[in-house]
Design an enzyme around this catalytic site. Structure first.
Site, PDB file in Angstrom:
ATOM      1  N   ILE A 173       0.741  -1.198  -0.055  1.00 21.15           N
ATOM      2  CA  ILE A 173       0.070   0.254   0.060  1.00 21.15           C
ATOM      3  C   ILE A 173       0.867   1.419   0.141  1.00 21.15           C
ATOM      4  CG2 ILE A 173      -1.741   1.361   1.204  1.00 21.15           C
ATOM      5  CD1 ILE A 173      -2.920  -1.149   0.041  1.00 21.15           C
ATOM      6  N   SER A 182      -1.999 -14.588   0.727  1.00 22.17           N
ATOM      7  CA  SER A 182      -2.171 -15.656  -0.252  1.00 22.17           C
ATOM      8  C   SER A 182      -1.824 -15.216  -1.719  1.00 22.17           C
ATOM      9  CB  SER A 182      -3.613 -16.238  -0.231  1.00 22.17           C
ATOM     10  OG  SER A 182      -4.397 -16.189   1.026  1.00 22.17           O
ATOM     11  N   ILE A 202      -3.441 -13.579  -4.008  1.00 23.97           N
ATOM     12  CA  ILE A 202      -4.585 -13.973  -5.036  1.00 23.97           C
ATOM     13  C   ILE A 202      -4.972 -12.452  -5.544  1.00 23.97           C
ATOM     14  CG2 ILE A 202      -7.028 -14.757  -5.355  1.00 23.97           C
ATOM     15  CD1 ILE A 202      -4.687 -16.864  -4.630  1.00 23.97           C
ATOM     16  N   HIS A 250      -7.965 -11.239  -6.232  1.00 27.17           N
ATOM     17  CA  HIS A 250      -9.473 -11.421  -5.987  1.00 27.17           C
ATOM     18  C   HIS A 250     -10.500 -10.913  -7.020  1.00 27.17           C
ATOM     19  CE1 HIS A 250      -9.132 -13.566  -2.339  1.00 27.17           C
ATOM     20  NE2 HIS A 250      -8.179 -12.684  -1.783  1.00 27.17           N
ATOM     21  N   ILE A 285      -6.018  -2.405   5.985  1.00 27.02           N
ATOM     22  CA  ILE A 285      -6.057  -2.654   4.760  1.00 27.02           C
ATOM     23  C   ILE A 285      -5.809  -4.440   4.969  1.00 27.02           C
ATOM     24  CG2 ILE A 285      -4.922  -2.589   2.371  1.00 27.02           C
ATOM     25  CD1 ILE A 285      -6.288   0.004   3.665  1.00 27.02           C
ATOM     26  N   GLU A 286      -6.836  -5.092   5.156  1.00 23.99           N
ATOM     27  CA  GLU A 286      -6.695  -6.897   5.019  1.00 23.99           C
ATOM     28  C   GLU A 286      -7.029  -7.047   3.794  1.00 23.99           C
ATOM     29  OE1 GLU A 286      -8.877  -8.703   8.090  1.00 23.99           O
ATOM     30  OE2 GLU A 286     -10.117  -6.812   8.478  1.00 23.99           O
ATOM     31  N   SER A 287      -7.266  -8.695   3.761  1.00 28.15           N
ATOM     32  CA  SER A 287      -7.745  -9.202   2.300  1.00 28.15           C
ATOM     33  C   SER A 287      -8.900  -8.389   2.032  1.00 28.15           C
ATOM     34  CB  SER A 287      -7.828 -10.598   2.304  1.00 28.15           C
ATOM     35  OG  SER A 287      -7.987 -10.968   1.054  1.00 28.15           O
ATOM     36  N   CYS A 324      22.782 -22.325  -1.992  1.00 27.74           N
ATOM     37  CA  CYS A 324      22.961 -20.880  -2.253  1.00 27.74           C
ATOM     38  C   CYS A 324      23.323 -19.987  -1.094  1.00 27.74           C
ATOM     39  CB  CYS A 324      22.153 -20.477  -3.279  1.00 27.74           C
ATOM     40  SG  CYS A 324      20.466 -19.808  -2.503  1.00 27.74           S
TER      41      CYS A 324
HETATM   42  C1  LIG Z   1      -2.988 -14.136   5.699  1.00 25.84           C
HETATM   43  C2  LIG Z   1      -3.240 -13.192   4.687  1.00 25.84           C
HETATM   44  C3  LIG Z   1      -3.549 -13.346   3.560  1.00 25.84           C
HETATM   45  C4  LIG Z   1      -3.972 -12.483   2.528  1.00 25.84           C
HETATM   46  N1  LIG Z   1      -4.319 -12.711   1.263  1.00 25.84           N
HETATM   47  C5  LIG Z   1      -4.566 -11.960   0.362  1.00 25.84           C
HETATM   48  C6  LIG Z   1      -4.946 -12.173  -0.999  1.00 25.84           C
HETATM   49  O1  LIG Z   1      -4.950 -13.251  -1.339  1.00 25.84           O
HETATM   50  N2  LIG Z   1      -5.187 -11.146  -1.893  1.00 25.84           N
HETATM   51  C7  LIG Z   1      -5.284  -9.967  -1.359  1.00 25.84           C
HETATM   52  O2  LIG Z   1      -5.442  -9.050  -2.357  1.00 25.84           O
HETATM   53  N3  LIG Z   1      -5.091  -9.561  -0.319  1.00 25.84           N
HETATM   54  C8  LIG Z   1      -4.683 -10.599   0.773  1.00 25.84           C
HETATM   55  N4  LIG Z   1      -4.402 -10.110   1.949  1.00 25.84           N
HETATM   56  C9  LIG Z   1      -4.177  -8.694   2.159  1.00 25.84           C
HETATM   57  C10 LIG Z   1      -2.852  -8.156   1.790  1.00 25.84           C
HETATM   58  O3  LIG Z   1      -1.670  -8.934   2.258  1.00 25.84           O
HETATM   59  C11 LIG Z   1      -2.701  -6.626   2.635  1.00 25.84           C
HETATM   60  O4  LIG Z   1      -4.074  -6.054   2.447  1.00 25.84           O
HETATM   61  C12 LIG Z   1      -1.588  -6.121   2.271  1.00 25.84           C
HETATM   62  O5  LIG Z   1      -0.376  -6.429   2.142  1.00 25.84           O
HETATM   63  C13 LIG Z   1      -1.273  -4.562   3.178  1.00 25.84           C
HETATM   64  O6  LIG Z   1      -0.413  -3.970   2.735  1.00 25.84           O
HETATM   65  P1  LIG Z   1       0.057  -2.758   3.658  1.00 25.84           P
HETATM   66  O7  LIG Z   1       1.114  -2.079   2.975  1.00 25.84           O
HETATM   67  O8  LIG Z   1      -1.251  -2.152   4.112  1.00 25.84           O
HETATM   68  O9  LIG Z   1       0.690  -3.585   4.792  1.00 25.84           O
HETATM   69  P2  LIG Z   1       1.933  -4.281   5.321  1.00 25.84           P
HETATM   70  O10 LIG Z   1       2.388  -5.023   4.204  1.00 25.84           O
HETATM   71  O11 LIG Z   1       2.041  -4.825   6.534  1.00 25.84           O
HETATM   72  O12 LIG Z   1       3.076  -2.961   5.179  1.00 25.84           O
HETATM   73  C14 LIG Z   1       3.128  -2.101   6.369  1.00 25.84           C
HETATM   74  C15 LIG Z   1       4.538  -1.604   6.507  1.00 25.84           C
HETATM   75  O13 LIG Z   1       4.477  -0.618   7.428  1.00 25.84           O
HETATM   76  C16 LIG Z   1       5.804  -0.972   8.256  1.00 25.84           C
HETATM   77  N5  LIG Z   1       5.679  -0.151   9.420  1.00 25.84           N
HETATM   78  C17 LIG Z   1       4.874  -0.506  10.492  1.00 25.84           C
HETATM   79  N6  LIG Z   1       5.225   0.495  11.600  1.00 25.84           N
HETATM   80  C18 LIG Z   1       6.123   1.286  11.045  1.00 25.84           C
HETATM   81  C19 LIG Z   1       6.650   2.344  11.607  1.00 25.84           C
HETATM   82  N7  LIG Z   1       6.507   2.602  12.853  1.00 25.84           N
HETATM   83  N8  LIG Z   1       7.660   3.032  11.006  1.00 25.84           N
HETATM   84  C20 LIG Z   1       7.938   2.773   9.667  1.00 25.84           C
HETATM   85  N9  LIG Z   1       7.314   1.801   9.098  1.00 25.84           N
HETATM   86  C21 LIG Z   1       6.432   0.924   9.859  1.00 25.84           C
HETATM   87  C22 LIG Z   1       5.892  -2.299   8.246  1.00 25.84           C
HETATM   88  O14 LIG Z   1       7.283  -3.001   8.474  1.00 25.84           O
HETATM   89  C23 LIG Z   1       5.325  -2.874   6.974  1.00 25.84           C
HETATM   90  O15 LIG Z   1       6.401  -2.914   6.028  1.00 25.84           O
HETATM   91  C24 LIG Z   1      -4.035 -11.090   2.851  1.00 25.84           C
HETATM   92  C25 LIG Z   1      -3.349 -10.702   4.188  1.00 25.84           C
HETATM   93  C26 LIG Z   1      -2.897 -11.658   5.038  1.00 25.84           C
HETATM   94  C27 LIG Z   1      -2.242 -11.362   6.267  1.00 25.84           C
END
Ligand SMILES: Cc1cc2nc3c(=O)[nH]c(=O)nc-3n(C[C@H](O)[C@H](O)[C@H](O)COP(=O)(O)OP(=O)(O)OC[C@H]3O[C@@H](n4cnc5c(N)ncnc54)[C@H](O)[C@@H]3O)c2cc1C
Ligand SMILES: Cc1cc2nc3c(=O)[nH]c(=O)nc-3n(C[C@H](O)[C@H](O)[C@H](O)COP(=O)(O)OP(=O)(O)OC[C@H]3O[C@@H](n4cnc5c(N)ncnc54)[C@H](O)[C@@H]3O)c2cc1C
Lengths: 485, 425
Positions: free
Chosen positions: A12, A45, A47, A49, A335-337, A441
């Site tokens: 995100i 996962s 995916i 969706h 921002i979950e799945s 590796c």
């Molecule tokens: C088990 C599981 C299955 C899923 N399957 C799917 C799927 O199949 N399809 C789909 O569309 N979505 C899926 N999702 C949802 C998707 O993975 C997430 O919505 C997406 O990865 C969220 O991205 P993000 O950047 O919000 O969060 P993250 O990837 O968690 O990124 C947040 C970042 O913020 C950083 N951070 C945290 N605190 C701080 C701080 N204080 N200072 C600086 N950096 C910080 C973290 O280190 C991290 O890198 C799934 C999620 C899970 C957990």
């Protein structure tokens, strides 16, 4: 002074960073880990969706469908593998048919294109390895698969090429108002900016609650997975979902873009947001639940397991946009799945809102494409010969399972927002992801990292922090012992 | 792309198996031989085995791994057999077209008269065991750690637990102890060790390192570097017994939990694989199911002793030379199938030419499936016992050799299937 500071380098944060550069804005991204994509964005996962499983009327549903449509172009621009393999939501007994129908209706309401209910015969013809007890399925042709960390790295790299300053190992601790905007205090100093993007994943509630009256609480919800060896490539053509019901939320079985098969996840609320341990019970549950889809699921072919944590909010919808009472502080929280799927749409929508807030003008120099990544693995024999002739390092295979060459490893370290650790190399090149899991590796990757980064092998880590690989030089220890004696 | 290079005998892998095969091929009359090796030197896994314990059978002295390899390498050089290191074979077809890559020569293709597969084996990784827990650093397969220490000169940790009592794990327990590292325990799932008895005595007992049989690691702890493991006792079904958990603080976990033949290339070549050994199915000439492709050493089945590898490989090399030079690619048509019966696992060869069976002794190699005292090995021909051998002790850690002699089969009736089984006396 930045126009915008983004907290969090997951899919995100990185997608927003890139999208913001379509305007003339000065953008910084702070990520606490040593790499982007080290949170939920690497452990999910994978995916893309179709959008029939989100509740109609929610942001989740809308952005899922829009995000899905944006994938083809995005992945083409960033040279990321994306496959529209389609998905099948399967009913395994007659009792599940009403639930299947309701998923179909939700899909129609959400505007998912091309869906079709298919009968058992067609289903088993498409997926001969599927449990023959299946009775019917919803086929969604827009379902796809992508490599989520490759995508996140691609987004970050492209953002950096377009001028985003990416600060790794930079943990935000406090967001405060200042006279003209905001200050993001980090372990590496303070950043002043006009606007903040809160994309901190599992920690997004902390920053929201520092500035907004509308507080939230994120519940880490763990999901565990098994990966199946590439020798089962082709066992399933499409992603297979179960209906939520008897067996819980439904474990899926899906091909991945790398030719492995992923099975999972379960769902368990936990206390520690950083706890990505797998558990015996969780993994066993996943195995059992996946066997319902794939009765012949081979235990022998399990190559690894992992866990990822969802940033769950009780309201179960994305929280996007300016936080109440905090002008210029933009959330991308909860921002979950299907957050991975929705990422391109979230980034587009949010960056437009931020640009409007900052009265930004368009950036004519925006470069949407990332230089292609050359992969030995996918080259033809003639291409390989040519690549080695041009750069002999393509002739040195470092990871024998995934056929990753020295040239690719050096390239992934040298690129903007390049790899800094063994896991960073692994996520970018797949070195160490095959069936020997780095046994062959890893020593070689450590040596290349140490050379490229100009540090001792003793300083090379698995994934930053104190995750060192080696503890001492052999002579040093022998000398110490002699001294003691 | 470069032109296809014709070659009589192509040897894939320059470890002890490849080296012995090359020498034997030369002795059998092949002149056009090439060894391809992906490492920067010949010698195979022996390069990192700096302990002694090699060569007792062949040279009647205790050599280190590099010393043992050096003798073969010197002979290969003396015989003028060419080798090309830093070269990874990436594909073999059933028509014996071999593709390899190297920085020095780019992508090369060889059309071989005969091929000897001698790629050795690899270690089973953590994932295959499915140990749950954290994704800490500090978890290595024992051979990887051995490479770090013996080839690169770095130590992988300070306080170590070793899971699995395979030979590499045992050897590493001693190696790390010498280097000043504390080895807390060797934890073994089975009620017996899969390592050689002499290694248990010389590597563990002599240093008071506990060997915990019927135990396993049930959890891994540590967010960055490993901080400890939980071990549990297991029951007769090998399931962890709740309540038996014990925490051992450590920063390193080495896995010595089994070796698997490197079978990717064999699979590409269309060679039939044996589910038990993980290596190709071969006949008594060590020819695989693909005519002209032979296999030997750890790629065929995991050996305990390099001496046995060298002997086996010499036969493969000889047969490859005969096939290539005499252009006599014969499939094993009228073959007798060899089957592992009760108490026996992974017999090699899996097929014997019917004529050979009644004219020449054939050596079978296999492992018992559990520890047995005062056991009897029974050879059955089409269900009829034809020979029995008493064995005082059999353990899965030590490979058994059994010679099948023509005089077992007095009757003129042709044999279709041989079965080896183990019973208590
Ligand atoms: C088990 C599981 C299955 C899923 N399957 C799917 C799927 O199949 N399809 C789909 O569309 N979505 C899926 N999702 C949802 C998707 O993975 C997430 O919505 C997406 O990865 C969220 O991205 P993000 O950047 O919000 O969060 P993250 O990837 O968690 O990124 C947040 C970042 O913020 C950083 N951070 C945290 N605190 C701080 C701080 N204080 N200072 C600086 N950096 C910080 C973290 O280190 C991290 O890198 C799934 C999620 C899970 C957990
Ligand atoms: C830690 C340890 C301790 C041991 N201790 C003893 C002992 O005390 N006594 C004893 O007798 N034996 C011992 N052994 C066993 C002995 O080392 C082996 O039996 C022997 O090395 C097997 O020989 P090999 O040639 O089949 O395999 P290897 O030695 O593994 O050689 C295979 C070679 O093939 C090469 N190769 C693989 N794939 C390719 C490819 N695609 N292209 C090009 N080249 C390739 C590899 O790089 C390697 O050099 C020990 C082994 C280990 C690992």
């Amino acid at each position: 002074m930045y126009d915008i500071v983004i907290i969090g380098g997951g899919v995100i944060g990185c997608a927003i960073a890139r999208e913001l550069k379509r305007w003339r804005l000065k953008v910084a991204l702070c990520e606490r880990s040593d790499d982007v994509g080290a949170g939920a964005s690497k452990a999910n996962s994978a995916i893309v969706h179709p959008g029939h499983s989100a509740k109609p009327g929610t942001d989740m549903a809308r952005l899922n469908v829009v995000g899905n449509q944006l994938y083809d172009q995005l992945c083409q621009e960033l040279d990321i593998t994306f496959q529209r393999c389609g998905s099948l939501t399967v009913a395994f007994d007659e009792d599940e048919l009403p639930a299947l129908e309701s998923v179909y209706q939700d899909g129609l309401a959400n505007g998912v294109p091309g869906m079709r209910l298919i009968d058992r015969d067609e289903l088993l013809r498409r997926e001969p390895n599927l449990n023959p007890e299946a009775v019917a399925a919803l086929f969604a042709p827009t379902g796809g698969i992508v490599c989520p960390y490759e995508l996140t790295v691609g987004l970050a790299e492209n953002a950096a090429i377009n001028g985003v300053d990416v600060f790794l190992n930079t943990k935000a601790v406090q967001v405060k108002r200042n006279a003209s905007g905001w200050t993001v205090c980090t372990g590496q100093g303070d950043f002043d900016c006009a606007a903040v993007v809160n994309a901190a994943g599992l920690y997004a509630d902390i920053f929201n609650n520092q500035v907004s009256t509308d507080t939230m609480r994120i519940i880490p919800r763990r999901g565990e997975y098994w990966m199946i060896d590439k020798s089962f490539d082709g066992a399933f053509r499409s992603t297979i979902f179960q209906l939520p019901g008897k067996m819980g939320k439904g474990v899926l079985v899906s091909p991945t873009v790398d030719g492995t098969i992923i099975v999972g996840p379960n769902a368990e609320d936990i206390d520690d947001r950083d706890d990505n341990t797998t558990t015996r019970a969780g993994l066993e549950y996943v195995y059992q639940a996946a066997s319902r889809i794939w009765p012949a699921l081979p235990r022998r072919a399990l190559i690894t397991n992992f866990a990822g944590n969802r940033a769950h909010l009780v309201r179960h919808d994305f929280v996007l946009g300016e936080a109440p009472g905090a002008p210029g502080f933009f959330n991308a929280a909860g921002i979950e799945s299907p957050g991975l799927t929705a990422a391109p749409a979230i980034a587009r929508e949010l960056s437009a809102a931020i640009a409007e807030y900052l009265h930004a003008s368009p950036n004519a120099e925006f470069q949407p494409c990332r230089p292609p990544v050359r992969r030995f693995r996918t080259m033809t024999m003639a291409e390989r010969a040519a690549a080695i002739a041009e750069n002999p390092a393509y002739g040195r295979i470092i990871c024998r399972c995934e056929q990753v060459t020295e040239a690719e490893i050096r390239d992934c370290i040298r690129r903007p927002v390049g790899a800094r650790s063994v896991d960073g190399v692994k996520r970018r090149t797949r070195a160490g992801m095959g069936r020997c899991q780095g046994g062959f590796c890893m020593p070689r990757v450590v040596a290349i990292l140490s050379e490229e980064l100009g540090v001792s092998p003793l300083q090379i880590t698995k994934n930053g922090g104190n995750s060192i690989i080696l503890t001492a030089k052999l002579e040093a220890v022998s000398r110490e012992r002699e001294a003691e004696a | 792309m470069n032109a296809i290079i014709p070659i009589d005998v192509l040897i894939i892998g320059g470890g002890p198996a490849g080296l012995a095969a090359a020498l034997a091929a030369k002795a059998a009359g092949a002149d056009d031989i090439l060894i391809l090796e992906r490492e920067n030197e010949l010698g195979g896994i022996l390069r990192q085995c700096i302990h002694t314990g090699f060569g007792l059978h062949i040279f009647k002295e205790e050599l280190t791994g590099p010393e043992y390899a050096a003798r073969y390498i010197a002979e290969v050089h003396a015989q003028g057999i060419p080798s090309q290191c830093d070269t990874m074979v990436i594909d073999i077809t059933s028509d014996r077209l071999v593709t390899c890559v190297s920085a020095a020569h780019g992508l090369q293709r060889f059309q071989a008269g005969a091929i000897v597969l001698a790629m050795g084996c690899r270690e089973r990784p953590r994932g295959a065991l499915g140990i749950p827990g954290a994704r800490s650093s500090g978890i290595y397969s024992a051979g990887t750690a051995q490479r770090f220490v013996n080839l690169d000169g770095y130590l992988p940790g300070r306080r170590v637990v070793i899971l699995g009592s395979g030979d590499i794990g045992l050897i590493m327990a001693r190696r790390l102890t010498f280097a000043g590292i504390k080895v807390e325990a060797v934890v073994e799932l089975m009620p017996y060790s899969s390592g050689l008895k002499r290694n248990i005595v010389q590597c563990l007992d002599d240093f008071d390192i506990p060997l915990m049989l019927s135990h396993t690691v049930t959890a891994i702890h540590g967010k960055g570097r490993l901080t400890g493991v939980t071990i549990s006792k297991v029951d007769a079904d090998l399931s962890p017994i709740p309540g038996s958990e014990r925490h051992i603080p450590c920063d390193t976990l080495l896995l010595s939990v089994g070796l698997i033949p490197e079978n990717e290339l064999s699979r590409n070549a269309g060679v039939d694989l044996d589910a038990t050994t993980g290596g190709p199915v071969v006949d008594n000439r060590l020819q695989t199911s693909v005519p002209g492709i032979f296999a030997c050493g750890n790629v065929l089945h995991v050996h305990d002793l390099v001496d046995h590898v060298s002997v086996e490989a010499a036969e493969a090399g000889r047969q490859a030379a005969l096939a290539a030079v005499g252009r006599s690619l014969v499939a094993a048509e009228s073959a007798v199938a060899v089957r592992a019966g009760d108490g026996v696992r992974g017999i090699v060869p899996q097929r014997i030419n019917s004529e050979t069976l009644t004219t020449t002794p054939v050596k079978l190699m296999f492992r018992p499936s559990s520890v047995r005292r005062n056991a009897v090995l029974v050879v059955e021909a089409d269900g009829v016992p034809v020979h029995r051998v008493k064995k005082r002790i059999l353990t899965p850690g030590e490979m058994v050799e059994l010679s099948i002699k023509p005089d077992f089969f007095a009757a003129a009736k042709p044999v279709r299937e041989l079965c080896i089984r183990c019973e208590n006396s």
